[in-house]
Design an enzyme around this catalytic site. Structure first.
Site, PDB file in Angstrom:
ATOM      1  CB  THR A   1      13.359  24.334  19.393  1.00 11.94           C
ATOM      2  OG1 THR A   1      13.502  25.425  18.678  1.00 11.94           O
ATOM      3  CG2 THR A   1      12.073  23.603  19.155  1.00 11.94           C
ATOM      4  N   GLY A   2      15.638  24.381  21.541  1.00 12.17           N
ATOM      5  CA  GLY A   2      16.870  25.186  22.046  1.00 12.17           C
ATOM      6  C   GLY A   2      16.817  25.613  23.396  1.00 12.17           C
ATOM      7  CB  ALA A   3      14.677  24.711  26.172  1.00 15.29           C
ATOM      8  CB  SER A   4      19.727  23.447  27.032  1.00 11.75           C
ATOM      9  OG  SER A   4      20.230  23.300  25.766  1.00 11.75           O
ATOM     10  N   GLY A   5      19.749  26.922  26.090  1.00 12.56           N
ATOM     11  CA  GLY A   5      20.873  27.817  25.546  1.00 12.56           C
ATOM     12  C   GLY A   5      20.174  29.150  26.569  1.00 12.56           C
TER      13      GLY A   5
ATOM     14  CE1 TYR B   1      21.965  31.324  12.044  1.00 18.31           C
ATOM     15  CE2 TYR B   1      22.700  33.606  11.499  1.00 18.31           C
ATOM     16  CZ  TYR B   1      21.793  32.575  12.454  1.00 18.31           C
ATOM     17  OH  TYR B   1      21.281  33.205  13.585  1.00 18.31           O
TER      18      TYR B   1
ATOM     19  CB  ILE C   1      17.838  33.065  23.688  1.00 18.92           C
ATOM     20  CG1 ILE C   1      18.973  34.278  23.338  1.00 18.92           C
ATOM     21  CG2 ILE C   1      16.580  33.463  23.120  1.00 18.92           C
ATOM     22  CD1 ILE C   1      19.086  34.703  21.917  1.00 18.92           C
ATOM     23  N   GLY C   2      16.799  30.486  25.083  1.00 21.06           N
ATOM     24  CA  GLY C   2      15.908  29.560  25.335  1.00 21.06           C
ATOM     25  C   GLY C   2      15.551  29.442  26.839  1.00 21.06           C
TER      26      GLY C   2
END
Length: 246
Positions: free
Chosen positions: A12-16, A154, A18-19
């Site tokens: 998940t969040g692959a486009s960032g 957070y 770290i991802g």
């Protein structure tokens, strides 16, 4: 001859930043990838094409808003496959005093950083249990370990994620499934662009290692925890913070 079994992984969040590094690492090992994004379709498609061209692996992109209730169901309905590796890498923080938070921002922060991670795990683990194998890795935060002023919600969400990791690891250990978390400190990503050069310099001086971490260093930690070398490690939160908090 028997064909090689292709392993499946969801990030998940692959486009960032770290991802993307985690996705490159998994693709280099031949995984069939499901890459999640929410709003940055252009970055997701670019990553998909890059991984296909460079590594020759199947790559699917899936879209869902994990900051809202039901987002995890939308995501899982696009996959419906037995996963070998699940990396929950979604998260964002609202900065400000607790008294300045709206109920909406509190709910959104908890949903994205904790509740969707729980819901997705609930959907994913039955197939892993049936297969008697799997790796679940949650990308948490140093603030989940020590807390941070002006990031109270957070911090609470990531602290809950850390405890969820420990609890779920105990449930799934009999099924030979490992559940671990990674707790990064300051990592050099575009999120740091909101700070001035002077603020970033001052912050790096507070870190004993004298620098920010790199996204690739988080990916290296994922690589270890998903490997057979970590089969006896479960319920652990691996800190990556240059001795900032120990």
């Amino acid at each position: 001859m028997r064909g090689l079994t292709v392993k499946n992984a969801l990030v998940t969040g692959a486009s960032g930043a770290i991802g993307s590094e985690i996705s490159h690492m998994l693709a280099s090992k031949g995984f069939r990838l499901f890459l999640h994004y929410n709003s940055n379709l252009k970055a997701a498609v670019s990553l998909q094409n890059e991984l296909k061209e460079k590594y020759g692996v199947p790559v699917s992109i899936v879209c869902a808003d994990l900051s809202i209730a039901g987002g995890s169901t939308v995501l899982w309905n696009q996959i419906q496959e037995t996963l070998d590796v699940f990396v929950y890498n979604s998260g964002s923080a609202h900065f400000g005093l607790l008294t300045d938070f709206t109920e909406e921002s509190i709910t959104e922060t908890m949903q994205l950083n904790l509740l969707s991670a729980i819901s997705l795990s609930k959907a994913i683990v039955p197939n892993m249990i049936q297969k008697k194998s799997g790796k679940i890795i949650m990308i948490s935060s140093v603030w989940g370990e020590v807390g941070a002023a002006c990031e109270t919600v957070y911090s609470a969400a990531k602290g809950g994620m850390n405890t969820f990791v420990k609890a779920l690891s105990k449930e799934l250990a009999p099924s030979h499934i490992q559940v671990n978390g990674i707790s990064p400190g300051v990592i050099s990503t575009p999120m740091m662009d909101q700070f001035t050069d002077e603020e970033k310099r001052s912050l790096s001086e507070d870190i004993p290692a004298g620098r920010f971490g790199e996204p690739s260093e988080v990916a290296h930690a994922v690589e270890f925890l998903m490997s057979e070398k970590a089969d006896y490690i479960s319920g652990h939160i691996l800190s990556i913070n240059g001795s900032w908090f120990t």
